[in-house]
Design a protein around this motif. Structure first.
Motif, PDB file in Angstrom:
ATOM      1  N   GLY A  24       0.819  -1.209   0.000  1.00 45.33           N
ATOM      2  CA  GLY A  24       0.000   0.000   0.000  1.00 45.33           C
ATOM      3  C   GLY A  24       0.848   1.253   0.000  1.00 45.33           C
ATOM      4  N   LEU A  25       1.931   1.256   0.781  1.00 41.71           N
ATOM      5  CA  LEU A  25       2.834   2.412   0.793  1.00 41.71           C
ATOM      6  C   LEU A  25       3.538   2.587  -0.548  1.00 41.71           C
ATOM      7  CD1 LEU A  25       4.420   2.090   4.335  1.00 41.71           C
ATOM      8  CD2 LEU A  25       2.751   3.776   3.551  1.00 41.71           C
ATOM      9  N   VAL A  26       3.918   1.483  -1.177  1.00 39.66           N
ATOM     10  CA  VAL A  26       4.567   1.559  -2.489  1.00 39.66           C
ATOM     11  C   VAL A  26       3.602   2.127  -3.524  1.00 39.66           C
ATOM     12  CG1 VAL A  26       5.507   0.149  -4.368  1.00 39.66           C
ATOM     13  CG2 VAL A  26       6.246  -0.240  -2.022  1.00 39.66           C
ATOM     14  N   VAL A  27       2.347   1.698  -3.496  1.00 44.40           N
ATOM     15  CA  VAL A  27       1.351   2.198  -4.443  1.00 44.40           C
ATOM     16  C   VAL A  27       1.092   3.688  -4.204  1.00 44.40           C
ATOM     17  CG1 VAL A  27      -1.092   2.061  -5.081  1.00 44.40           C
ATOM     18  CG2 VAL A  27       0.267  -0.012  -4.895  1.00 44.40           C
ATOM     19  N   LEU A  28       0.965   4.110  -2.944  1.00 50.08           N
ATOM     20  CA  LEU A  28       0.757   5.529  -2.651  1.00 50.08           C
ATOM     21  C   LEU A  28       1.940   6.376  -3.107  1.00 50.08           C
ATOM     22  CD1 LEU A  28      -0.942   5.415   0.854  1.00 50.08           C
ATOM     23  CD2 LEU A  28      -1.964   6.006  -1.331  1.00 50.08           C
ATOM     24  N   TYR A  29       3.162   5.881  -2.918  1.00 45.62           N
ATOM     25  CA  TYR A  29       4.345   6.607  -3.384  1.00 45.62           C
ATOM     26  C   TYR A  29       4.328   6.729  -4.911  1.00 45.62           C
ATOM     27  CZ  TYR A  29       9.162   7.747  -4.434  1.00 45.62           C
ATOM     28  OH  TYR A  29      10.297   8.343  -4.932  1.00 45.62           O
ATOM     29  N   GLY A  30       3.969   5.649  -5.599  1.00 37.09           N
ATOM     30  CA  GLY A  30       3.920   5.682  -7.059  1.00 37.09           C
ATOM     31  C   GLY A  30       2.862   6.631  -7.586  1.00 37.09           C
ATOM     32  N   VAL A  31       1.693   6.662  -6.961  1.00 37.80           N
ATOM     33  CA  VAL A  31       0.629   7.578  -7.387  1.00 37.80           C
ATOM     34  C   VAL A  31       1.060   9.020  -7.155  1.00 37.80           C
ATOM     35  CG1 VAL A  31      -1.716   8.348  -6.830  1.00 37.80           C
ATOM     36  CG2 VAL A  31      -1.231   5.925  -7.111  1.00 37.80           C
ATOM     37  N   ASN A  32       1.713   9.293  -6.026  1.00 41.28           N
ATOM     38  CA  ASN A  32       2.182  10.641  -5.742  1.00 41.28           C
ATOM     39  C   ASN A  32       3.244  11.072  -6.751  1.00 41.28           C
ATOM     40  OD1 ASN A  32       2.534  13.075  -4.372  1.00 41.28           O
ATOM     41  ND2 ASN A  32       4.183  12.220  -3.134  1.00 41.28           N
ATOM     42  N   ALA A  33       4.188  10.198  -7.065  1.00 44.40           N
ATOM     43  CA  ALA A  33       5.228  10.532  -8.036  1.00 44.40           C
ATOM     44  C   ALA A  33       4.628  10.764  -9.418  1.00 44.40           C
ATOM     45  CB  ALA A  33       6.263   9.408  -8.087  1.00 44.40           C
ATOM     46  N   PHE A  34       3.664   9.950  -9.792  1.00 45.01           N
ATOM     47  CA  PHE A  34       3.024  10.103 -11.096  1.00 45.01           C
ATOM     48  C   PHE A  34       2.231  11.407 -11.183  1.00 45.01           C
ATOM     49  CE2 PHE A  34      -0.415   8.988 -14.169  1.00 45.01           C
ATOM     50  CZ  PHE A  34       0.399   8.892 -15.292  1.00 45.01           C
ATOM     51  N   SER A  35       1.537  11.770 -10.110  1.00 40.44           N
ATOM     52  CA  SER A  35       0.770  13.011 -10.129  1.00 40.44           C
ATOM     53  C   SER A  35       1.697  14.225 -10.167  1.00 40.44           C
ATOM     54  CB  SER A  35      -0.165  13.095  -8.930  1.00 40.44           C
ATOM     55  OG  SER A  35       0.570  13.208  -7.736  1.00 40.44           O
ATOM     56  N   ASN A  36       2.833  14.159  -9.496  1.00 43.50           N
ATOM     57  CA  ASN A  36       3.795  15.260  -9.576  1.00 43.50           C
ATOM     58  C   ASN A  36       4.388  15.370 -10.968  1.00 43.50           C
ATOM     59  OD1 ASN A  36       3.434  15.986  -6.913  1.00 43.50           O
ATOM     60  ND2 ASN A  36       5.114  14.710  -6.178  1.00 43.50           N
ATOM     61  N   THR A  37       4.612  14.239 -11.614  1.00 42.66           N
ATOM     62  CA  THR A  37       5.125  14.254 -12.985  1.00 42.66           C
ATOM     63  C   THR A  37       4.098  14.852 -13.944  1.00 42.66           C
ATOM     64  OG1 THR A  37       6.435  12.290 -12.510  1.00 42.66           O
ATOM     65  CG2 THR A  37       6.053  12.806 -14.823  1.00 42.66           C
ATOM     66  N   LEU A  38       2.827  14.485 -13.790  1.00 40.53           N
ATOM     67  CA  LEU A  38       1.788  15.029 -14.653  1.00 40.53           C
ATOM     68  C   LEU A  38       1.578  16.524 -14.416  1.00 40.53           C
ATOM     69  CD1 LEU A  38      -1.005  12.319 -14.735  1.00 40.53           C
ATOM     70  CD2 LEU A  38       0.599  12.932 -16.526  1.00 40.53           C
ATOM     71  N   ALA A  39       1.752  16.979 -13.175  1.00 39.65           N
ATOM     72  CA  ALA A  39       1.567  18.398 -12.872  1.00 39.65           C
ATOM     73  C   ALA A  39       2.646  19.246 -13.514  1.00 39.65           C
ATOM     74  CB  ALA A  39       1.551  18.612 -11.366  1.00 39.65           C
ATOM     75  N   ALA A  40       3.793  18.653 -13.827  1.00 40.13           N
ATOM     76  CA  ALA A  40       4.891  19.404 -14.421  1.00 40.13           C
ATOM     77  C   ALA A  40       4.874  19.367 -15.952  1.00 40.13           C
ATOM     78  CB  ALA A  40       6.221  18.859 -13.910  1.00 40.13           C
ATOM     79  N   THR A  41       3.891  18.715 -16.577  1.00 42.38           N
ATOM     80  CA  THR A  41       3.841  18.657 -18.037  1.00 42.38           C
ATOM     81  C   THR A  41       3.352  19.987 -18.598  1.00 42.38           C
ATOM     82  OG1 THR A  41       1.605  17.750 -17.984  1.00 42.38           O
ATOM     83  CG2 THR A  41       3.416  16.174 -18.068  1.00 42.38           C
ATOM     84  N   ASP A  42       3.565  20.179 -19.885  1.00 42.62           N
ATOM     85  CA  ASP A  42       3.189  21.444 -20.533  1.00 42.62           C
ATOM     86  C   ASP A  42       1.684  21.692 -20.489  1.00 42.62           C
ATOM     87  OD1 ASP A  42       5.796  22.039 -21.151  1.00 42.62           O
ATOM     88  OD2 ASP A  42       5.717  21.049 -23.112  1.00 42.62           O
ATOM     89  N   GLU A  43       0.905  20.623 -20.525  1.00 40.78           N
ATOM     90  CA  GLU A  43      -0.544  20.772 -20.543  1.00 40.78           C
ATOM     91  C   GLU A  43      -1.072  21.384 -19.246  1.00 40.78           C
ATOM     92  OE1 GLU A  43      -4.519  18.009 -21.233  1.00 40.78           O
ATOM     93  OE2 GLU A  43      -2.530  17.115 -21.331  1.00 40.78           O
ATOM     94  N   PHE A  44      -0.466  21.047 -18.126  1.00 35.81           N
ATOM     95  CA  PHE A  44      -0.964  21.500 -16.828  1.00 35.81           C
ATOM     96  C   PHE A  44      -0.050  22.514 -16.146  1.00 35.81           C
ATOM     97  CE2 PHE A  44      -2.646  17.170 -17.359  1.00 35.81           C
ATOM     98  CZ  PHE A  44      -3.996  17.482 -17.370  1.00 35.81           C
ATOM     99  N   LYS A  45       1.033  22.907 -16.810  1.00 34.90           N
ATOM    100  CA  LYS A  45       2.001  23.793 -16.180  1.00 34.90           C
ATOM    101  C   LYS A  45       1.408  25.164 -15.859  1.00 34.90           C
ATOM    102  CE  LYS A  45       6.182  23.273 -17.449  1.00 34.90           C
ATOM    103  NZ  LYS A  45       7.436  23.259 -18.190  1.00 34.90           N
ATOM    104  N   ASN A  46       0.528  25.679 -16.713  1.00 35.44           N
ATOM    105  CA  ASN A  46      -0.050  27.011 -16.515  1.00 35.44           C
ATOM    106  C   ASN A  46      -1.479  26.969 -15.983  1.00 35.44           C
ATOM    107  OD1 ASN A  46       2.293  28.259 -17.475  1.00 35.44           O
ATOM    108  ND2 ASN A  46       1.626  27.979 -19.586  1.00 35.44           N
TER     109      ASN A  46
END
Length: 61
Positions: A24-46
């Motif tokens: 469960g901790l591994v899955v939560l860490y992966g979801v958090n890392a993925f959401s941070n990666t998506l937040a830094a993409t060009d589509e959501f940067k602004n």
């Protein structure tokens, strides 16, 4: 006074459930890392709903 939690059963719950807690901790860490990666993409940067933008504005950047 009787025990309010009921009878104490001699079952090793923590040892048996440990792999599920760890996964469960591994899955939560992966979801958090993925959401941070998506937040830094060009589509959501602004996007004004992006929490990373809010943190940068609060720091004066």
């Amino acid at each position: 006074m009787p025990n309010l939690l009921g009878r104490k059963w001699p079952a090793p719950i923590g040892r048996v459930m440990a792999p599920f807690y760890v996964s469960g901790l591994v899955v939560l860490y992966g979801v958090n890392a993925f959401s941070n990666t998506l937040a830094a993409t060009d589509e959501f940067k602004n996007d004004p709903r992006n929490p990373a933008i809010k943190n940068q504005n609060a720091n004066g950047h």
